[in-house]
Write an enzyme that holds these catalytic residues in place. Structure first.
Site, PDB file in Angstrom:
ATOM      1  N   GLU A 334       0.831  -1.197   0.000  1.00 46.27           N
ATOM      2  CA  GLU A 334       0.000   0.000   0.000  1.00 46.27           C
ATOM      3  C   GLU A 334       0.872   1.255   0.000  1.00 46.27           C
ATOM      4  O   GLU A 334       1.684   1.444   0.911  1.00 46.27           O
ATOM      5  CB  GLU A 334      -0.892   0.043   1.234  1.00 46.27           C
ATOM      6  CG  GLU A 334      -1.794  -1.164   1.416  1.00 46.27           C
ATOM      7  CD  GLU A 334      -2.536  -1.120   2.747  1.00 46.27           C
ATOM      8  OE1 GLU A 334      -3.729  -1.476   2.759  1.00 46.27           O
ATOM      9  OE2 GLU A 334      -1.926  -0.742   3.768  1.00 46.27           O
ATOM     10  N   CYS A 335       0.715   2.110  -0.990  1.00 44.71           N
ATOM     11  CA  CYS A 335       1.342   3.434  -1.029  1.00 44.71           C
ATOM     12  C   CYS A 335       2.858   3.337  -0.851  1.00 44.71           C
ATOM     13  O   CYS A 335       3.576   3.017  -1.784  1.00 44.71           O
ATOM     14  CB  CYS A 335       0.706   4.349   0.003  1.00 44.71           C
ATOM     15  SG  CYS A 335       0.997   6.108  -0.323  1.00 44.71           S
TER      16      CYS A 335
END
Length: 462
Positions: A334-335
């Site tokens: 994630e990210c």
């Protein structure tokens, strides 16, 4: 302060306040942290919640209060989830404090919507530097903007003098008392960087000093005495959440990256995985030489751009993760985790550093402008709500398998990539929104081979 009460009917009662402001940057978190520390110093048990998807503020508030801090978001988590979390907090707390996000009426749903839904009295924090009677006018306008708001009062932040305080207090309507005036003091303000506050773990001792300064200011202002007079609010349990059938992750080992480079982790996600029976192994891509033995990996967001050189230098960790990927084992990135999975990451100084290379592409930081917003990850395993907040760009990446669905806009959201067992995106996922989809993501092919998502009767919020 009133004692917490719990009735056999599923009611729990506890005093509560909602801290909001006319905009971001007014000092909400500074005041909330000082308030929590003030009451903690008095031996009170304070449970703090943060509205919205914020990661950084909860870490600061958890240190200040000495209790876990969770996010409350009506869109991402839903009313039932938020109600149950408040109910559980009311069973054990002397006071519940909810800190809002952005301005009081910003967003759909807004902080005001959440406060009204749970009948939480509102404390409006405002940075009053450069104004006096106008500050009172703005607060009065906010108080009257909706007739269903319950206003407890105002806290004037960055107040310049006693005379400044008197001018504001005299101009306020009788229905909005001045609860406290916080002096302009550099020793109170919380340090910030490009995505928000500096992480609590990085400046723990410095934060302690700031909390104590703020607590003394609020205590001297008589805020503790005013809070003692707050009546308890009843929070009902949500019976249907007590028999939610959760997918089983019993026997499943999940490696979770957690250090100053990877720290954007919802406590609700951790709690859910543990309730599903998973064993979590936290590890540091910065400091640990080897990957722990695990069946799946979760690489959350954070600040890899600030630690790119150290991440690149940890060759043994990178090799272990590459072998894990080559074995087609499940990975959620994630990210910041997405940036770590790319071939290179260029930091703010323009230096490119070699990353894992699991996914073709190159990450780079891009000034002050960024992307943020609530989105739903549209995945083969099922939709999962979440949000994006980043000031970097990923270029040269492969064709995505899908895009996030924005909350209120028809344009495609963040790209979602899938390569072997890796699912990567800028989106931060809120796991409780769809536990079955999360289980499928983390188990991959083993979902059918090994567990077939067996369910059990489990309390969905305990």
């Amino acid at each position: 302060m009133s004692d917490t009460t719990l009735a056999s009917s599923g009611h729990a009662a506890c005093p509560a306040i909602f801290i909001s402001a006319p905009a971001s940057g007014q000092g909400k978190t500074t005041v909330t942290a000082a308030l929590a520390r003030m009451l903690r110093n008095q031996g009170k048990r304070v449970r703090v919640f943060k509205t919205g998807p914020d990661y950084l503020d909860p870490l600061v508030l958890a240190q200040a209060s000495g209790q876990p801090v969770e996010q409350l978001d009506l869109w991402m988590a839903g009313e039932a989830y938020c109600r149950q979390r408040l109910h559980e907090a009311a069973r054990e707390a002397d006071l519940i404090v909810v800190e809002g996000a952005m301005g009081l009426f910003d967003g759909e749903p807004s902080s005001a919507d959440l406060a009204v839904l749970f009948d939480l009295p509102m404390v409006i924090v405002m940075d009053v530097k450069g104004m006096a009677q106008t500050a009172a006018a703005l607060v009065a306008g906010m108080a009257g903007f909706r007739d269903d708001l319950r206003i407890a009062g105002m806290i004037a932040n960055a107040c310049g003098s006693q005379r400044h305080r008197e001018l504001i207090e005299a101009a306020l309507p009788a229905s909005v008392p001045l609860l406290a005036a916080v002096e302009r003091n550099a020793d109170l303000a919380l340090p910030e960087r490009h995505l928000g506050l500096v992480q609590a773990e990085e400046i723990r001792d410095d934060l302690e000093a700031r909390f104590e300064v703020g607590a003394k200011v609020l205590l001297a202002e008589g805020l503790a005495d005013r809070l003692e007079r707050l009546p308890p609010i009843s929070f009902d349990a949500v019976p249907e959440l007590h028999t939610v059938a959760l997918p089983s992750l019993h026997g499943w080992r999940i490696g979770v990256a957690r250090d100053t480079a990877f720290s954007f982790i919802y406590q609700a996600n951790v709690d859910l995985l543990q309730r599903m029976g998973a064993t979590l192994h936290f590890f540091s891509p910065l400091n640990d030489a080897r990957l722990p033995a695990c069946d799946a990996l979760w690489l959350p967001g954070g600040y890899p751009e600030l630690h790119a050189a150290r991440l690149a230098a940890n060759a043994t960790m990178q090799d272990d993760i590459r072998r894990f990927f080559a074995a087609d084992k499940p990975i959620i990135a994630e990210c910041g985790g997405l940036l770590y999975c790319l071939e290179t990451l260029t930091d703010y100084d323009g230096q490119a550093h070699a990353m894992l290379g699991l996914l073709p592409g190159h990450g780079a930081m891009r000034g002050r402008r960024g992307c943020q917003g609530m989105q739903t990850a549209v995945l083969p395993e099922g939709d999962i709500k979440g949000h994006a907040h980043h000031r970097s760009v990923a270029e040269g990446t492969p064709e995505p398998i899908a895009h996030g669905r924005r909350q209120r806009h028809p344009a495609p959201g963040e790209a979602i990539y899938r390569l072997r067992g890796l699912t990567a995106s800028y989106l931060h996922l809120f796991f409780p929104d769809n536990p079955a989809a999360v289980a499928r993501l983390l188990m991959g092919d083993a979902t059918e081979r090994r567990y077939d998502i067996e369910t059990e009767e489990t309390n969905g919020c305990d």
